[in-house]
Motif scaffolding. Structure first.
Motif, PDB file in Angstrom:
ATOM      1  N   TRP A 231       0.805  -1.220   0.000  1.00  0.00           N
ATOM      2  CA  TRP A 231       0.000   0.000   0.000  1.00  0.00           C
ATOM      3  C   TRP A 231       0.838   1.270   0.000  1.00  0.00           C
ATOM      4  N   ILE A 232       2.167   1.119   0.060  1.00  0.00           N
ATOM      5  CA  ILE A 232       3.059   2.276  -0.079  1.00  0.00           C
ATOM      6  C   ILE A 232       3.623   2.356  -1.491  1.00  0.00           C
ATOM      7  N   GLY A 233       3.971   1.217  -2.064  1.00  0.00           N
ATOM      8  CA  GLY A 233       4.522   1.213  -3.417  1.00  0.00           C
ATOM      9  C   GLY A 233       5.967   1.657  -3.448  1.00  0.00           C
ATOM     10  N   GLU A 234       6.361   2.350  -4.491  1.00  0.00           N
ATOM     11  CA  GLU A 234       7.748   2.790  -4.635  1.00  0.00           C
ATOM     12  C   GLU A 234       8.033   4.037  -3.813  1.00  0.00           C
ATOM     13  N   ILE A 235       9.294   4.119  -3.337  1.00  0.00           N
ATOM     14  CA  ILE A 235       9.767   5.303  -2.617  1.00  0.00           C
ATOM     15  C   ILE A 235      11.114   5.704  -3.213  1.00  0.00           C
ATOM     16  N   PRO A 236      11.575   6.939  -2.982  1.00  0.00           N
ATOM     17  CA  PRO A 236      12.893   7.330  -3.475  1.00  0.00           C
ATOM     18  C   PRO A 236      13.984   6.375  -2.996  1.00  0.00           C
TER      19      PRO A 236
END
Length: 418
Positions: A231-236
């Protein structure tokens, strides 16, 4: 030709047309309600059978039968005086007092719970006209006057309601007033509905903006990586994810609702996140709080440094470690409520449990400076959105006042349709 006015002898009504009558509810209606519960309990609610109308089923001047529960046929049959039908006028006398509805689209048998009154009018009173009377300040000023000095828990007692005095035009004029108000209030309701939808769109935009920013950052050109949380997916690529227990201490409040007072010295945070006051305090620090259950579950409140106390079912985050608290507040306020209620964090009920909160994943930018820039950006955007929402809410308040004035003026004869 407009008839001259006369004194109604009722302070909050003032002068009325000389050909209008002044009477009480008990002389112009028949009031019926369930006598106690007659042994009826919620354990008897069914998935089918006659409807049981409660105060929670009142919606926009009608009854929402999709939300209504059902009872056995025998339970419906035992109370003939509250076997309601289409066209019946209802008012709530407990809970949220004074909600009014006219039944429509009823395709089955229906009865009332003990918190609702059925109002049957005589031939001299148009039911829709009386509906507007009960919506108006003509009723509410009387109700507040009748309950002055009463406890904070208000009821519309039948023997008191019977004494409600109101003014009654000739029957034909009642019908014309009701028809006129149907048209004019619908216009105001439509305008209000459009404004409320604007507010909802702004809130959704805010939520989306915050979530995108606290999980993706301000620079959309940096390399990304999989967070490992669906539910967060991709992050830097330079960001990390840590469980909340590693970036803040988590405790619960030690207060009880009964501890609240009207004139205390310190803020007291209860589960609904309503700030009350209290005469003692347990904490003197900056904190982020959320309710563990109840109506405030999943919502987040940021308390800046100062003395306060919290309810025992309120979680308190404090003693933050290498995290900008404004960033963290935005992170939680954007998604904790949805995660809890949709079950994405493995919560099967509308509650936040301590193990879940301790292990709640938090996206953390690589430096406190970046966190601060994100927080400043979001705080600036939030101020703009809040300002717009405030202006729209002011417009809604004006419409509400216009509607109240419109109804009151016509049901008391200050303005005429003839």
């Amino acid at each position: 030709m407009i008839n001259p006015m006369k004194d109604s002898s009722v302070a909050w009504i003032g002068e009325v047309p000389s050909d209008w009558e002044i009477s009480k509810i008990k002389y112009t209606t028949k009031l019926n309600g369930r006598i106690g519960w007659q042994g009826l309990t919620s354990s008897e609610y069914k998935d089918e059978g006659p409807f049981l109308i409660t105060g929670t089923d009142f919606k926009e001047g009608g009854i929402n039968f999709d939300s209504a529960v059902h009872i056995e046929e025998s339970r419906w049959a035992e109370a003939k005086q509250i076997q309601v039908k289409n066209g019946d006028l209802l008012i709530t006398k407990d809970g949220t007092v004074g909600k009014v509805a006219i039944i429509d689209d009823l395709d089955d048998k229906a009865s009332l719970n003990s918190g609702v009154l059925r109002i049957q009018t005589t031939d001299e009173v148009n039911r829709k006209f009386l509906y507007y009377v009960l919506l108006s300040e003509e009723f509410w000023i009387w109700f507040n006057y009748s309950n002055s000095g009463a406890s904070t828990i208000l009821h519309l007692y039948q023997n008191v309601f019977e004494r409600f005095t109101y003014v009654i035009p000739p029957l034909q004029e009642q019908k014309e007033i009701a028809n006129f108000l149907d048209v004019e209030t619908e216009k105001l309701d439509d305008a209000k509905d459009l404004l409320e939808k604007q507010i909802e769109r702004l809130k959704e935009y805010r939520k989306s903006l915050i979530w995108e920013t606290v999980t993706k950052g301000l620079d959309k050109n940096v390399p990304m990586k999989d967070s490992g949380v669906d539910w967060i997916g991709e992050i830097p690529e330079s960001w990390v994810i840590k469980p909340l227990k590693y970036i803040a201490d988590i405790s619960t409040g030690d207060g009880d609702t009964q501890d609240a007072v009207f004139d205390g010295d310190f803020p007291f945070f209860v589960r609904s996140q309503t700030v009350q006051t209290i005469n003692s305090f347990s904490h003197d620090e900056e904190a982020i709080m959320t309710a563990g259950d109840g109506v405030g579950v999943g919502r987040v409140f940021h308390h800046f440094k100062g003395k306060f106390k919290a309810h025992q079912r309120v979680y308190i985050l404090s003693n933050f470690k290498e995290i900008n608290t404004s960033f963290l507040f935005n992170y939680f306020s954007s998604n904790l409520f949805n995660v809890v209620l949709t079950g994405d964090a493995k919560s099967t009920v509308d509650s936040v449990r301590l193990p879940m909160l301790k292990n709640f994943p938090v996206t953390i930018p690589s430096s406190v400076n970046e966190q601060s820039r994100i927080a400043d950006f979001l705080n600036s955007k939030n101020k703009v959105i809040d300002k717009i929402i405030s202006k729209i809410q002011s417009q809604i308040e004006i419409i509400d006042k216009q509607k109240k004035t419109l109804i009151y003026d016509y049901v008391t004869g200050k303005r005429r349709v003839i």
